[in-house]
Design an enzyme around this catalytic site. Sequence first.
Site, PDB file in Angstrom:
ATOM      1  N   VAL A  96      -1.844  -7.828  -4.200  1.00  0.00           N
ATOM      2  CA  VAL A  96      -1.634  -8.901  -3.236  1.00  0.00           C
ATOM      3  C   VAL A  96      -2.956  -9.628  -3.048  1.00  0.00           C
ATOM      4  O   VAL A  96      -4.012  -8.997  -2.933  1.00  0.00           O
ATOM      5  CB  VAL A  96      -1.114  -8.324  -1.904  1.00  0.00           C
ATOM      6  CG1 VAL A  96      -1.067  -9.390  -0.833  1.00  0.00           C
ATOM      7  CG2 VAL A  96       0.255  -7.687  -2.117  1.00  0.00           C
TER       8      VAL A  96
ATOM      9  N   GLY B 205       0.826  -1.204   0.000  1.00  0.00           N
ATOM     10  CA  GLY B 205       0.000   0.000   0.000  1.00  0.00           C
ATOM     11  C   GLY B 205       0.858   1.251   0.000  1.00  0.00           C
ATOM     12  O   GLY B 205       1.709   1.431   0.872  1.00  0.00           O
TER      13      GLY B 205
ATOM     14  N   GLU C   3     -17.361  18.773   2.110  1.00  0.00           N
ATOM     15  CA  GLU C   3     -16.531  19.320   1.031  1.00  0.00           C
ATOM     16  C   GLU C   3     -17.205  19.166  -0.325  1.00  0.00           C
ATOM     17  O   GLU C   3     -17.233  20.096  -1.137  1.00  0.00           O
ATOM     18  CB  GLU C   3     -15.166  18.619   1.015  1.00  0.00           C
ATOM     19  CG  GLU C   3     -14.253  19.070   2.137  1.00  0.00           C
ATOM     20  CD  GLU C   3     -13.115  18.089   2.436  1.00  0.00           C
ATOM     21  OE1 GLU C   3     -12.279  18.407   3.300  1.00  0.00           O
ATOM     22  OE2 GLU C   3     -13.070  17.003   1.811  1.00  0.00           O
TER      23      GLU C   3
ATOM     24  N   ALA D  91      -4.781  11.600   7.439  1.00  0.00           N
ATOM     25  CA  ALA D  91      -3.415  11.516   6.934  1.00  0.00           C
ATOM     26  C   ALA D  91      -2.339  11.659   8.022  1.00  0.00           C
ATOM     27  O   ALA D  91      -1.398  10.859   8.067  1.00  0.00           O
ATOM     28  CB  ALA D  91      -3.213  12.549   5.826  1.00  0.00           C
TER      29      ALA D  91
ATOM     30  N   GLY E 179      -0.253   4.469   0.232  1.00  0.00           N
ATOM     31  CA  GLY E 179      -0.953   5.645   0.746  1.00  0.00           C
ATOM     32  C   GLY E 179      -0.048   6.391   1.721  1.00  0.00           C
ATOM     33  O   GLY E 179       1.167   6.172   1.766  1.00  0.00           O
ATOM     34  N   PHE E 180      -0.633   7.242   2.531  1.00  0.00           N
ATOM     35  CA  PHE E 180       0.179   8.018   3.471  1.00  0.00           C
ATOM     36  C   PHE E 180       0.965   7.118   4.429  1.00  0.00           C
ATOM     37  O   PHE E 180       2.131   7.369   4.708  1.00  0.00           O
ATOM     38  CB  PHE E 180      -0.702   8.967   4.289  1.00  0.00           C
ATOM     39  CG  PHE E 180      -1.221  10.115   3.488  1.00  0.00           C
ATOM     40  CD1 PHE E 180      -0.364  11.134   3.097  1.00  0.00           C
ATOM     41  CD2 PHE E 180      -2.553  10.191   3.123  1.00  0.00           C
ATOM     42  CE1 PHE E 180      -0.831  12.204   2.351  1.00  0.00           C
ATOM     43  CE2 PHE E 180      -3.034  11.252   2.374  1.00  0.00           C
ATOM     44  CZ  PHE E 180      -2.175  12.266   1.987  1.00  0.00           C
TER      45      PHE E 180
ATOM     46  N   ASP F 151      -5.448   3.524   7.721  1.00  0.00           N
ATOM     47  CA  ASP F 151      -6.893   3.288   7.777  1.00  0.00           C
ATOM     48  C   ASP F 151      -7.239   1.824   8.008  1.00  0.00           C
ATOM     49  O   ASP F 151      -8.360   1.509   8.420  1.00  0.00           O
ATOM     50  CB  ASP F 151      -7.563   3.743   6.468  1.00  0.00           C
ATOM     51  CG  ASP F 151      -7.623   5.253   6.344  1.00  0.00           C
ATOM     52  OD1 ASP F 151      -7.176   5.941   7.285  1.00  0.00           O
ATOM     53  OD2 ASP F 151      -8.108   5.755   5.314  1.00  0.00           O
TER      54      ASP F 151
END
Lengths: 419, 419
Positions: free
Chosen positions: B79, B11, B170, B315, B13-14, B299
Amino acid sequence: MSERKRVVVVGAGFAGMSVAKKLAGKDVDVVLIDKRNHHLFQPLLYQVATADLSPAEIAWPVRSIFSRSANVSVFMGEVTGIDLDGKRIIGGDRELGYDFLVLATGAVTSYFGKNHWARAAPGLKNISEATDIRKRLLLAFERAENSEDEAEKRKLLNFVVVGGGPTGVEMAGAIAELAKQALSHDFRRIDPRDANIILAEGGPKLLAAFPDDLSDYTQKSLETMGVDVRLGQQVSDITVEGAKIGDDFIPSANVIWAAGVEVPDLKDWTEKPVDRGGRVIVESDLSLPGYDNVFVIGDAAHVKWGNDQTVPGIAPAAKQQGKYVAGRILDVLKGQSTPPFKYSHAGNLATIGRHRAVIDLNGFKIKGWLAWWIWGLAHIYFLIGIRAPALVMVQWVWSYLFRKKGARLITGSDAQSKP
Amino acid sequence: MSERKRVVVVGAGFAGMSVAKKLAGKDVDVVLIDKRNHHLFQPLLYQVATADLSPAEIAWPVRSIFSRSANVSVFMGEVTGIDLDGKRIIGGDRELGYDFLVLATGAVTSYFGKNHWARAAPGLKNISEATDIRKRLLLAFERAENSEDEAEKRKLLNFVVVGGGPTGVEMAGAIAELAKQALSHDFRRIDPRDANIILAEGGPKLLAAFPDDLSDYTQKSLETMGVDVRLGQQVSDITVEGAKIGDDFIPSANVIWAAGVEVPDLKDWTEKPVDRGGRVIVESDLSLPGYDNVFVIGDAAHVKWGNDQTVPGIAPAAKQQGKYVAGRILDVLKGQSTPPFKYSHAGNLATIGRHRAVIDLNGFKIKGWLAWWIWGLAHIYFLIGIRAPALVMVQWVWSYLFRKKGARLITGSDAQSKP
């Protein structure tokens, strides 16, 4: 209530936009129809395909361009036919009357009857095709990095560009720069510099419209950049396994078609004579034979130039035709006559890679870095014509000069699909 | 030949990026695997959905970020399972051994069992979903302009956002700005300002994690911007015709799902306890119970925070966990112990629209334009952490501040498809 005449323009490329822009604010109603919502700056499309630019950097919503032009309406929709005598265009189960009609529908990729090649060898005429090519190119390197099979790896790292015109030359050069420079440090198990980039041209030289010495320079430049240029070689088959070029079969997962275009639909819609590429043969005022209120312009039109040439399918020519037809319509409304359309050819220009381009200004020839800078400035000049804010231009130039391969995204639902 | 330990990070991501960055240049081999080729700056994804930004402005090729880090290899691949005792990850018919494994696989949109809602109400977790939403929003206005049918027009101009968390707020705010400002002069037959934007939240207030007065401010701001906020209203059905909200059926071609996420796969892969959202309940050093060489972060992890809370899925939390785990791995290699992970909460922050945001810094509350500027600066600060060149940052800020809805492109093969 309005007694104003309605001008329907089909197609929001350079030709159609140029008509609508000149008629904006005039005493006519303009309806501009395109099946896409954006005007595309086609000359830089190859840079989307090679991950230099994002789609939104070379395409703008048509309706935002005419936001403040109250007499211009924009519709996103597809035209399916024309009733020339009834002065109506048809779109599915709907229709729209016109007083003047301008057909600026452009050209699409042509496989010269081999349409089954399209799946394995995408063309480069719109944003979807460009992002499709981008995905293929980037995935090829990813898959080669993952592969344990030498033959598969070779196939993934063979890139074949078919067609040695400006688009083919630009694509081959940009793929070479991608592989040999931008990606060179990014992989651990393959060396992207091992990529083979093959540019296949059926004719005896690259850039057929250019003088021989500029064609030679182009070929030598590409060869220096690592492109394998193959002239006089016909492509006789393309499958997902690769391409047959002359007597060789090149295994390749990445064949790109830059060999030809054709004009769809207009022969059926107008029932008038077209040339081999489907372009409508127009009168000297760019009107459709027999209909002086209907015009065909841009890539869709076969327009005589001098004794034995036709006006080339390039942006400046399309814009000249658009302006002429807008002027012609205004003249008709005023009861004035208009001299025949006269094409003014500024020159030919093609880019090979960063700091390498060729320009032929009616015999005055420029090549190398100076040509590249002129190419860049010419494009900026044309871009300014489309999108007014100077700030945006600065951003674009900045982005183009300093950001290398900034748009290397593999997206879409089949981002992971296997070849 | 190398005896270096291999750390596999799944992964990008952050959380995963933060592990790999801290281990870059260290005496370990890092293999970073993601099914996409790019790291996504998720907090600005909604701006792609509302045509403010292009995908390439908030996503960067993972491998280019680690271009100069020789000990980090990047693989694009999926994966499919883990052999915890054999210390191997599985991907289709291939496998890869590890000494340390970090699972940072993130979350996906959850429809709470109503997966058939997905077709009519896309979520907003990746670029494909964002460009899909963008296409739907822009096409809705185009189709309304074309429509002769008042009921269809109404349905096309009704926008429903489900979920009153930061993403829902948002989205609702950005759609309101799109309809009421950016598009307001672009159409001739419809007035985009007539669009209804409905934000439906099942709970008693918007932004549940925020203090009541900031939630109230958010609601009032959205209402000023023309959003119809409906609190305490459950969504009981969503089809292509619209959404049932409380007792009302709202006809709508544009329902956007921002109501929840869940963690896929990890329960099956690890066979360890997960919470209701599928998040793996980890030890105090973020390791998988029973396997001190396997970590779950971001997450995907259920991490205790204080007595009765879990670390939020934001994040900064993901990055803290990534850094912690990288440090933990280095400590293990040195034979040192590591204190338990301790989350440091800087605060909560959400944006409502241009010049309107709310921030709760552990009780110190800011709202309005000051909060918006802090929100902007905070994002720039985090973006700098990802993509080094300062030039690029300047460009991004420029683009964000001065370019309004510059990415209004409808692309893709079904760009013209009817609803």
